[in-house]
Design an enzyme around this catalytic site. Structure first.
Site, short mmCIF file in Angstrom:
data_model
loop_
_atom_site.label_atom_id
_atom_site.label_comp_id
_atom_site.label_asym_id
_atom_site.label_seq_id
_atom_site.Cartn_x
_atom_site.Cartn_y
_atom_site.Cartn_z
N GLY A 53 0.95 -1.99 0.48
CA GLY A 53 -0.07 0.52 0.58
C GLY A 53 0.55 0.68 -0.31
N ILE A 74 1.01 7.23 4.42
CA ILE A 74 2.01 6.82 5.02
C ILE A 74 3.56 6.05 4.56
CG2 ILE A 74 2.98 5.07 7.57
CD1 ILE A 74 0.62 6.49 8.77
N ASP A 118 -3.76 -6.46 -5.96
CA ASP A 118 -4.51 -6.68 -4.76
C ASP A 118 -4.62 -7.48 -3.64
OD1 ASP A 118 -7.31 -6.23 -2.84
OD2 ASP A 118 -8.62 -6.54 -4.76
N ASN A 125 2.21 -2.83 5.36
CA ASN A 125 1.28 -1.02 5.24
C ASN A 125 -0.12 -0.62 4.81
OD1 ASN A 125 1.08 1.92 6.33
ND2 ASN A 125 0.69 1.77 3.80
N SER A 150 -1.47 0.52 15.22
CA SER A 150 -2.26 1.52 15.25
C SER A 150 -2.13 2.18 16.85
CB SER A 150 -3.75 1.75 14.87
OG SER A 150 -4.36 3.50 15.14
N SER A 208 -5.06 2.60 17.74
CA SER A 208 -6.54 1.82 17.14
C SER A 208 -6.20 0.74 18.31
CB SER A 208 -6.90 1.94 16.11
OG SER A 208 -7.24 3.38 16.15
N TYR A 243 -12.65 -2.07 12.83
CA TYR A 243 -11.21 -1.73 12.32
C TYR A 243 -9.76 -2.11 13.73
CZ TYR A 243 -7.00 1.89 11.81
OH TYR A 243 -5.78 2.26 11.17
N LYS A 266 -6.41 -4.18 14.47
CA LYS A 266 -5.14 -3.68 14.66
C LYS A 266 -4.18 -4.25 15.82
CE LYS A 266 -4.52 -1.10 11.22
NZ LYS A 266 -3.74 -0.43 10.15
N THR A 300 -3.07 9.88 14.72
CA THR A 300 -3.14 10.42 14.37
C THR A 300 -2.25 11.28 12.96
OG1 THR A 300 -5.70 10.30 15.10
CG2 THR A 300 -5.20 11.77 13.10
N ILE A 301 -2.02 10.10 11.90
CA ILE A 301 -1.40 11.09 10.84
C ILE A 301 -2.30 11.31 9.97
CG2 ILE A 301 0.21 10.38 9.00
CD1 ILE A 301 1.28 10.67 12.35
N ASN A 345 -7.83 9.89 6.07
CA ASN A 345 -8.95 10.27 7.16
C ASN A 345 -9.05 11.33 6.65
OD1 ASN A 345 -6.35 11.40 7.87
ND2 ASN A 345 -6.08 10.40 9.47
P1 NAD Z 1 -4.27 5.42 2.53
O1 NAD Z 1 -4.84 5.14 2.39
O2 NAD Z 1 -3.33 6.58 2.60
O3 NAD Z 1 -3.07 4.31 2.56
C1 NAD Z 1 -3.45 2.75 2.50
C2 NAD Z 1 -2.71 2.31 1.63
O4 NAD Z 1 -3.03 0.57 0.86
C3 NAD Z 1 -3.00 2.85 -0.01
O5 NAD Z 1 -2.44 3.35 -0.86
C4 NAD Z 1 -4.04 1.81 -0.68
O6 NAD Z 1 -4.36 1.98 -2.05
C5 NAD Z 1 -3.36 0.72 -0.07
N1 NAD Z 1 -4.10 0.07 -0.01
C6 NAD Z 1 -5.76 -0.17 0.55
N2 NAD Z 1 -6.04 -1.77 -0.25
C7 NAD Z 1 -5.29 -2.47 0.13
C8 NAD Z 1 -5.36 -4.13 -1.10
N3 NAD Z 1 -6.63 -4.69 -1.15
N4 NAD Z 1 -3.90 -4.01 -1.92
C9 NAD Z 1 -2.79 -3.21 -1.71
N5 NAD Z 1 -3.23 -2.00 -1.43
C10 NAD Z 1 -4.06 -1.80 -0.89
O7 NAD Z 1 -4.08 5.62 4.45
P2 NAD Z 1 -2.28 5.58 5.36
O8 NAD Z 1 -3.03 6.17 6.42
O9 NAD Z 1 -1.23 5.57 4.52
O10 NAD Z 1 -2.75 4.53 5.60
C11 NAD Z 1 -2.14 3.26 6.06
C12 NAD Z 1 -1.08 1.99 7.03
O11 NAD Z 1 -1.24 3.05 8.14
C13 NAD Z 1 -2.95 1.67 6.80
O12 NAD Z 1 -2.51 0.66 7.51
C14 NAD Z 1 -3.56 2.52 8.77
O13 NAD Z 1 -4.59 1.61 9.74
C15 NAD Z 1 -2.60 2.93 9.41
N6 NAD Z 1 -2.73 3.79 10.44
C16 NAD Z 1 -3.37 4.97 9.91
C17 NAD Z 1 -3.31 6.12 10.80
C18 NAD Z 1 -3.18 7.11 10.39
O14 NAD Z 1 -3.64 8.15 10.88
N7 NAD Z 1 -3.90 7.97 8.69
C19 NAD Z 1 -3.26 5.77 12.19
C20 NAD Z 1 -2.71 4.70 12.18
C21 NAD Z 1 -2.29 3.53 11.34
C1 RM4 Z 2 -5.85 5.04 13.50
C2 RM4 Z 2 -6.54 6.18 14.40
C3 RM4 Z 2 -6.34 7.48 13.75
C4 RM4 Z 2 -6.99 7.15 12.62
C5 RM4 Z 2 -6.60 6.25 11.33
C6 RM4 Z 2 -7.64 5.66 10.09
O1 RM4 Z 2 -5.84 4.58 13.87
O2 RM4 Z 2 -7.97 5.93 14.66
O3 RM4 Z 2 -6.81 8.68 14.03
O4 RM4 Z 2 -6.91 8.21 11.61
O5 RM4 Z 2 -6.97 5.18 11.95
#
Ligand code: NAD
Ligand code: RM4
Length: 254
Positions: A13, A18, A64, A91, A144, A146, A157, A161, A189-190, A195
């Site tokens: 991903g 991230i 996928d 990721n 996360s 979470s 969700y 995690k 939260t990133i 989000n």
């Molecule tokens: P994002 O939506 O930018 O990234 C998620 C990526 O996963 C996307 O590029 C998406 O296309 C890819 N993806 C989804 N389903 C897929 C599949 N079936 N096959 C291949 N790729 C797939 O969001 P993000 O915040 O960068 O999320 C990355 C990770 O970080 C996630 O696991 C999310 O749970 C975790 N996370 C994010 C936050 C936050 O606040 N942004 C906080 C804690 C954890």
């Molecule tokens: C995380 C956390 C963040 C949210 C993402 C999608 O685990 O809950 O706040 O932005 O998920």
């Protein structure tokens, strides 16, 4: 055959958020980075272009990961092209924000297949190749905060995690004798596309900012340094760890 002598890192991903930051950072640290996305989209191409522009090495690895056969095909290709994998970052993830009473079995399955099942089978495939090639590999799950806290729109969700941490702990035990480390990184939260809609509501953003110690929401690069460190040889004695990168959200009680 192997087009590079560099260690090979797969970031699932990595077309956005991230994952894109992690892919760029691991490339800057000398890895040949496999940029994974569900399809050959603009985001994946942009991640790869940024890697190349910075003088790094990488290629697209389209699959996928919610589809088990696509995972098997992806790893068959990695074996054939590279014969090795040194770093796997699980990721890829989704978080369809839903109130607890609106979550459907389809939401549950899609979230679990993407966040947890895909990570398990990617880890299994990567670990087989690492063991066969006697590679002291690194497996890192992007879990996360979470996993440790609830969320009003994340009841489906949060368990994925928590499951990622539990899974990394189990694999740490299984793979430690092979010199392979397995760790979990727990962002707070990133700011990313996952989000963007939620954070576009001013009150949601303010609440999340106030929940941190530092007073602001993180950026994808804030997660990259820790992941890069865990991927290095010097991190060989860190395994089964779950490390928060959350601006102090977990310890901050309002
Ligand atoms: P994002 O939506 O930018 O990234 C998620 C990526 O996963 C996307 O590029 C998406 O296309 C890819 N993806 C989804 N389903 C897929 C599949 N079936 N096959 C291949 N790729 C797939 O969001 P993000 O915040 O960068 O999320 C990355 C990770 O970080 C996630 O696991 C999310 O749970 C975790 N996370 C994010 C936050 C936050 O606040 N942004 C906080 C804690 C954890
Ligand atoms: C995380 C956390 C963040 C949210 C993402 C999608 O685990 O809950 O706040 O932005 O998920």
């Amino acid at each position: 055959m192997n087009p590079t002598d560099k260690p090979v890192a797969l970031v699932t991903g990595s077309s956005s958020g991230i994952g894109a930051a992690l892919a760029r950072r691991l490339a800057a640290e000398g890895h040949h980075v496999l940029v994974n996305a569900r399809s050959e989209n603009a985001g994946a191409r942009a991640t790869l272009a940024a890697i190349h522009a910075a003088g790094g090495s990488g290629e697209l690895a389209i699959a996928d990961l919610a589809d088990l056969s696509a995972i098997r095909t992806l790893f068959a290709t990695i074996r054939q092209r590279h014969g090795r994998i040194d770093v796997l970052v699980n990721n890829a993830g989704i978080c369809p924000f839903r109130e607890w009473h609106e979550i459907t079995p389809e939401d549950w399955d899609q979230t679990h297949h993407t966040n947890l099942r895909a990570g398990f089978f990617c880890t299994q495939e990567a670990a087989k190749l690492m063991v066969e090639t006697k590679t002291a590999g690194r497996i890192i799950a992007i879990s996360s905060i979470s996993a440790l806290k609830g969320g009003t729109v994340q009841a489906h969700y949060c368990p994925t995690k928590g499951g990622q941490i539990s899974m990394m702990n189990a694999f740490a035990v299984c793979l430690g004798p092979h010199g392979i480390t397995c760790n979990s990184v727990l962002p707070g939260t990133i700011e990313t596309p996952i989000n963007a809609d939620y954070l576009s509501v001013a009150q949601n953003r303010l609440n999340l900012e106030r929940q941190t110690c530092v007073g602001y929401i993180g950026l994808p690069d804030d997660v990259a340094g820790l992941v890069a460190f865990l991927a290095r040889p010097e991190a060989r004695y860190i395994t089964g760890a779950a490390i928060l990168v959350d601006g102090g959200e977990f310890v901050h009680h309002l």
